[in-house]
Design a protein around this motif. Structure first.
Motif, short mmCIF file in Angstrom:
data_model
loop_
_atom_site.label_atom_id
_atom_site.label_comp_id
_atom_site.label_asym_id
_atom_site.label_seq_id
_atom_site.Cartn_x
_atom_site.Cartn_y
_atom_site.Cartn_z
N VAL A 208 0.83 -1.21 0.00
CA VAL A 208 0.00 0.00 0.00
C VAL A 208 0.86 1.26 0.00
O VAL A 208 0.57 2.22 -0.72
N PHE A 209 1.93 1.26 0.78
CA PHE A 209 2.75 2.46 0.95
C PHE A 209 4.12 2.36 0.29
O PHE A 209 4.90 3.30 0.36
N GLY A 210 4.40 1.24 -0.36
CA GLY A 210 5.75 1.04 -0.91
C GLY A 210 5.81 0.94 -2.42
O GLY A 210 6.80 0.45 -2.97
N LEU A 211 4.77 1.39 -3.13
CA LEU A 211 4.77 1.33 -4.59
C LEU A 211 5.52 2.51 -5.19
O LEU A 211 5.73 3.54 -4.53
N LYS B 167 1.88 24.52 4.61
CA LYS B 167 0.67 25.33 4.58
C LYS B 167 -0.60 24.48 4.46
O LYS B 167 -1.65 24.87 4.95
N LYS B 168 -0.49 23.34 3.77
CA LYS B 168 -1.68 22.50 3.56
C LYS B 168 -1.43 21.13 4.18
O LYS B 168 -0.52 20.42 3.78
N VAL B 169 -2.28 20.80 5.15
CA VAL B 169 -2.14 19.53 5.87
C VAL B 169 -3.46 18.77 5.79
O VAL B 169 -4.52 19.32 6.09
N LEU B 170 -3.38 17.51 5.39
CA LEU B 170 -4.56 16.65 5.36
C LEU B 170 -4.41 15.62 6.48
O LEU B 170 -3.42 14.87 6.52
N VAL B 171 -5.38 15.59 7.38
CA VAL B 171 -5.36 14.66 8.51
C VAL B 171 -6.45 13.61 8.28
O VAL B 171 -7.62 13.96 8.09
N ILE B 172 -6.07 12.35 8.29
CA ILE B 172 -7.02 11.26 8.09
C ILE B 172 -7.07 10.41 9.35
O ILE B 172 -6.03 9.93 9.82
N ASP B 173 -8.28 10.24 9.88
CA ASP B 173 -8.48 9.44 11.09
C ASP B 173 -9.08 8.09 10.70
O ASP B 173 -9.19 7.77 9.52
N GLY B 174 -9.51 7.32 11.69
CA GLY B 174 -10.03 5.97 11.44
C GLY B 174 -11.47 5.95 11.02
O GLY B 174 -11.88 6.59 10.05
N GLU B 175 -12.30 5.21 11.76
CA GLU B 175 -13.72 5.06 11.43
C GLU B 175 -14.43 6.40 11.42
O GLU B 175 -15.19 6.72 10.51
N GLN B 176 -14.16 7.21 12.44
CA GLN B 176 -14.72 8.56 12.54
C GLN B 176 -13.63 9.51 12.98
O GLN B 176 -12.67 9.13 13.65
N VAL B 177 -13.80 10.76 12.58
CA VAL B 177 -12.82 11.78 12.96
C VAL B 177 -13.01 12.14 14.43
O VAL B 177 -14.14 12.26 14.91
N ALA C 190 -11.17 7.73 7.34
CA ALA C 190 -10.41 6.86 6.44
C ALA C 190 -11.19 6.52 5.18
O ALA C 190 -10.62 6.38 4.10
N VAL C 191 -12.51 6.41 5.32
CA VAL C 191 -13.33 6.05 4.15
C VAL C 191 -13.33 7.16 3.10
O VAL C 191 -13.61 6.91 1.92
N LEU D 125 -7.01 1.79 6.08
CA LEU D 125 -6.60 1.87 4.69
C LEU D 125 -6.02 0.54 4.20
O LEU D 125 -6.30 0.08 3.08
N GLU D 126 -5.21 -0.10 5.05
CA GLU D 126 -4.64 -1.38 4.65
C GLU D 126 -5.72 -2.46 4.56
O GLU D 126 -5.69 -3.30 3.65
N ALA D 127 -6.70 -2.41 5.47
CA ALA D 127 -7.80 -3.38 5.43
C ALA D 127 -8.67 -3.14 4.20
O ALA D 127 -9.24 -4.08 3.65
N ARG D 128 -8.76 -1.91 3.76
CA ARG D 128 -9.57 -1.55 2.58
C ARG D 128 -9.04 -2.25 1.32
O ARG D 128 -9.81 -2.66 0.46
N PHE D 129 -7.74 -2.41 1.24
CA PHE D 129 -7.15 -3.04 0.07
C PHE D 129 -7.01 -4.56 0.24
O PHE D 129 -6.96 -5.28 -0.74
N ASN D 130 -6.93 -4.99 1.48
CA ASN D 130 -6.75 -6.44 1.71
C ASN D 130 -8.08 -7.16 1.76
O ASN D 130 -8.13 -8.37 1.63
#
Length: 208
Positions: free
Chosen positions: A23-26, A149-159, A178-179, A202-207
């Motif tokens: 997921v993160f190593g391509l 200047k621009k930061v995107l924060v992604i949490d789990g099931e809910q923010v 995450a969704v 995110l990893e579960a989403r692809f697996n």
């Protein structure tokens, strides 16, 4: 790939998290990312409304004046574009923007977007829990972290509710569950901040 955890103020946290290379190593490919971003932006567009042209308006088709002798131009019917209530000349046509893109390409694009941030611009935090959910306090922490200047924060099931409320008025800081992770938002921000729960989602989403 192992990444050390950080705190919201940019300091080093305790422990580390293992990131999946699938997921993160391509190796990111510009053509794949371009296709997915184009597909996303096209999907945002609504159907373009068309104008009624001469054949579409409900007006009489009767010739309303003599061909000669009236002292006016020769017209066939009232639907001509020069009349009030007539059809529009060369008006916009109905256009529907609904491009299709293979699910595998969409998934690959998201993996490549995450991988591009893993090479530069990825921060992993344990949680988004804040002791004082105040905008001023959190703004000082993020300024200290110097994530750009621009930061995107992604949490789990809910923010995290307190974090989302505190960042609501901060310009350049966006928060997603995450969704909602998508290629366009990931690429247009300088830094991507993921919680441990977001990485698992995110990893579960692809697996899955």
């Amino acid at each position: 790939m192992k990444v050390k955890l950080s705190n919201l103020d940019g300091s080093a946290g305790k422990g580390e998290v293992e990131l999946s290379d699938a997921v993160f190593g391509l190796e990111p490919r510009a053509d794949i990312l371009h296709r997915v971003v184009t597909w996303q932006l096209e999907n945002r567009r609504g159907t373009a409304r068309g104008a009624r042209e001469r054949s579409d308006v409900a007006r009489t088709g009767k010739k309303f004046g003599n061909q000669k002798g009236g002292g006016t131009a020769r017209h066939g019917d009232r639907a001509a574009p020069i009349f009030i209530g007539g059809g529009k000349a060369h008006g916009p046509r109905v256009r529907d923007f609904n491009p299709s893109l293979n699910k595998k390409i969409r998934a690959l694009g998201l993996k490549m977007a995450l991988s591009s941030k893993a090479q530069s611009g990825l921060v992993i935090v344990d949680t988004l829990d804040v002791t004082d959910a105040k905008t001023k306090v959190l703004a000082a922490q993020l300024a200290k972290a110097n994530w750009g200047k621009k930061v995107l924060v992604i949490d789990g099931e809910q923010v995290n509710e307190g974090f989302a409320r505190a960042t609501g008025n901060l310009i350049g800081v966006n928060v997603l569950p995450a969704v909602g992770a998508n290629v366009y938002d990931i690429l247009k921000h300088d830094t991507l901040v993921l919680t441990r729960a977001a990485v698992e989602k995110l990893e579960a989403r692809f697996n899955g």
